[in-house]
Motif scaffolding. Sequence first.
Motif, PDB file in Angstrom:
ATOM      1  N   HIS A  65      71.887  10.582  -7.434  1.00  0.00           N
ATOM      2  CA  HIS A  65      71.024   9.477  -7.000  1.00  0.00           C
ATOM      3  C   HIS A  65      69.566   9.740  -7.391  1.00  0.00           C
ATOM      4  O   HIS A  65      68.656   9.541  -6.592  1.00  0.00           O
ATOM      5  N   GLY A  66      69.386  10.180  -8.635  1.00  0.00           N
ATOM      6  CA  GLY A  66      68.061  10.509  -9.140  1.00  0.00           C
ATOM      7  C   GLY A  66      67.342   9.322  -9.753  1.00  0.00           C
ATOM      8  O   GLY A  66      66.464   9.498 -10.590  1.00  0.00           O
ATOM      9  N   LEU A  67      67.723   8.135  -9.355  1.00  0.00           N
ATOM     10  CA  LEU A  67      67.023   6.938  -9.808  1.00  0.00           C
ATOM     11  C   LEU A  67      67.217   5.849  -8.771  1.00  0.00           C
ATOM     12  O   LEU A  67      68.166   5.882  -8.001  1.00  0.00           O
ATOM     13  N   GLN A  68      66.282   4.939  -8.751  1.00  0.00           N
ATOM     14  CA  GLN A  68      66.432   3.765  -7.887  1.00  0.00           C
ATOM     15  C   GLN A  68      66.234   2.528  -8.746  1.00  0.00           C
ATOM     16  O   GLN A  68      67.209   1.958  -9.220  1.00  0.00           O
ATOM     17  N   CYS A  69      65.010   2.134  -9.005  1.00  0.00           N
ATOM     18  CA  CYS A  69      64.817   0.922  -9.808  1.00  0.00           C
ATOM     19  C   CYS A  69      65.122   1.183 -11.277  1.00  0.00           C
ATOM     20  O   CYS A  69      65.470   0.274 -12.002  1.00  0.00           O
ATOM     21  N   GLY A  70      64.971   2.423 -11.729  1.00  0.00           N
ATOM     22  CA  GLY A  70      65.306   2.792 -13.103  1.00  0.00           C
ATOM     23  C   GLY A  70      64.192   2.642 -14.107  1.00  0.00           C
ATOM     24  O   GLY A  70      64.358   3.018 -15.269  1.00  0.00           O
ATOM     25  N   PHE A  71      63.042   2.115 -13.709  1.00  0.00           N
ATOM     26  CA  PHE A  71      61.973   1.880 -14.673  1.00  0.00           C
ATOM     27  C   PHE A  71      61.508   3.171 -15.349  1.00  0.00           C
ATOM     28  O   PHE A  71      61.288   3.214 -16.544  1.00  0.00           O
ATOM     29  N   CYS A 113      57.213   8.310 -10.911  1.00  0.00           N
ATOM     30  CA  CYS A 113      58.281   7.531 -10.291  1.00  0.00           C
ATOM     31  C   CYS A 113      57.747   7.015  -8.964  1.00  0.00           C
ATOM     32  O   CYS A 113      57.258   7.797  -8.151  1.00  0.00           O
ATOM     33  N   ARG A 114      57.871   5.741  -8.729  1.00  0.00           N
ATOM     34  CA  ARG A 114      57.346   5.152  -7.498  1.00  0.00           C
ATOM     35  C   ARG A 114      58.425   4.963  -6.446  1.00  0.00           C
ATOM     36  O   ARG A 114      58.133   4.487  -5.365  1.00  0.00           O
ATOM     37  N   CYS A 115      59.677   5.317  -6.767  1.00  0.00           N
ATOM     38  CA  CYS A 115      60.774   4.992  -5.855  1.00  0.00           C
ATOM     39  C   CYS A 115      61.428   6.199  -5.187  1.00  0.00           C
ATOM     40  O   CYS A 115      61.753   6.133  -4.007  1.00  0.00           O
ATOM     41  N   THR A 116      61.674   7.276  -5.920  1.00  0.00           N
ATOM     42  CA  THR A 116      62.629   8.270  -5.442  1.00  0.00           C
ATOM     43  C   THR A 116      62.057   9.420  -4.633  1.00  0.00           C
ATOM     44  O   THR A 116      62.787  10.064  -3.902  1.00  0.00           O
ATOM     45  N   GLY A 117      60.810   9.763  -4.818  1.00  0.00           N
ATOM     46  CA  GLY A 117      60.274  10.944  -4.146  1.00  0.00           C
ATOM     47  C   GLY A 117      60.567  12.216  -4.905  1.00  0.00           C
ATOM     48  O   GLY A 117      60.255  13.303  -4.442  1.00  0.00           O
ATOM     49  N   TYR A 118      61.197  12.158  -6.056  1.00  0.00           N
ATOM     50  CA  TYR A 118      61.416  13.240  -7.013  1.00  0.00           C
ATOM     51  C   TYR A 118      62.487  14.251  -6.644  1.00  0.00           C
ATOM     52  O   TYR A 118      63.044  14.890  -7.531  1.00  0.00           O
ATOM     53  N   GLN A 119      62.796  14.479  -5.395  1.00  0.00           N
ATOM     54  CA  GLN A 119      63.735  15.558  -5.046  1.00  0.00           C
ATOM     55  C   GLN A 119      65.094  15.370  -5.719  1.00  0.00           C
ATOM     56  O   GLN A 119      65.656  16.317  -6.252  1.00  0.00           O
ATOM     57  N   ASN A 120      65.631  14.165  -5.679  1.00  0.00           N
ATOM     58  CA  ASN A 120      66.934  13.936  -6.306  1.00  0.00           C
ATOM     59  C   ASN A 120      66.867  14.045  -7.824  1.00  0.00           C
ATOM     60  O   ASN A 120      67.839  14.442  -8.462  1.00  0.00           O
ATOM     61  N   ILE A 121      65.728  13.717  -8.392  1.00  0.00           N
ATOM     62  CA  ILE A 121      65.546  13.880  -9.839  1.00  0.00           C
ATOM     63  C   ILE A 121      65.586  15.368 -10.179  1.00  0.00           C
ATOM     64  O   ILE A 121      66.272  15.789 -11.120  1.00  0.00           O
ATOM     65  N   VAL A 122      64.861  16.176  -9.429  1.00  0.00           N
ATOM     66  CA  VAL A 122      64.834  17.627  -9.654  1.00  0.00           C
ATOM     67  C   VAL A 122      66.235  18.211  -9.486  1.00  0.00           C
ATOM     68  O   VAL A 122      66.698  19.000 -10.322  1.00  0.00           O
ATOM     69  N   THR A 123      66.928  17.807  -8.439  1.00  0.00           N
ATOM     70  CA  THR A 123      68.297  18.280  -8.201  1.00  0.00           C
ATOM     71  C   THR A 123      69.199  17.916  -9.377  1.00  0.00           C
ATOM     72  O   THR A 123      69.999  18.741  -9.838  1.00  0.00           O
ATOM     73  N   ALA A 124      69.056  16.697  -9.881  1.00  0.00           N
ATOM     74  CA  ALA A 124      69.870  16.251 -11.011  1.00  0.00           C
ATOM     75  C   ALA A 124      69.564  17.047 -12.274  1.00  0.00           C
ATOM     76  O   ALA A 124      70.481  17.417 -13.024  1.00  0.00           O
ATOM     77  N   ILE A 125      68.302  17.336 -12.517  1.00  0.00           N
ATOM     78  CA  ILE A 125      67.933  18.096 -13.720  1.00  0.00           C
ATOM     79  C   ILE A 125      68.476  19.519 -13.630  1.00  0.00           C
ATOM     80  O   ILE A 125      69.004  20.051 -14.613  1.00  0.00           O
ATOM     81  N   LEU A 126      68.386  20.137 -12.463  1.00  0.00           N
ATOM     82  CA  LEU A 126      68.974  21.470 -12.273  1.00  0.00           C
ATOM     83  C   LEU A 126      70.485  21.435 -12.523  1.00  0.00           C
ATOM     84  O   LEU A 126      71.044  22.315 -13.180  1.00  0.00           O
TER      85      LEU A 126
END
Length: 162
Positions: free
Chosen positions: A98-104, A137-150
């Motif tokens: 869930h490392g994205l929300q709006c996807g922009f 990113c204005r939607c996710t708060g970055y934590q899920n993005i970082v988790t996904a990249i790891l």
Amino acid sequence: MTAPVSISLVVNGETHDLTVPPRKLLSDVLRDDLHLTGTHVGCEHGVCGACTILIDGQPSRACLTYAVQMEGHELTTIESVADGETLSPLQQALHEEHGLQCGFCTAGIVMTFEAYLRDNPDPDEAEIRDVLSGNLCRCTGYQNIVTAILKAAGVMREGKRS
């Protein structure tokens, strides 16, 4: 007014012959002329990272680059990352975690980290956050993005060992 210029661009492995104004931005050529709309335009100042593509394999801001500068360079956009319906490990991890929300912002993040993980296959969280600081990113708060990249880094490392 300056006369249009004929250029030849190699984008995602395909050659495109175009006639463009000398000051037309690469982001506009990709979106308007080549209909590769996955490259998003956010701030138009190179700050947000939404327009990130790879130029000769390195992340670059398409909104800060004139198309005429790209003759003789290899350009890679988000449209070439997935293999048909099969997402790249990074795209799949962003989906699963869930490392994205709006996807922009997502295309710019994917392009940034496709290159980064290729060159740095075993990053830690601090390194990822440092590189990610160039993508807003204005939607996710970055934590899920970082988790996904790891997660993607681990999958990619395992794939290279197989």
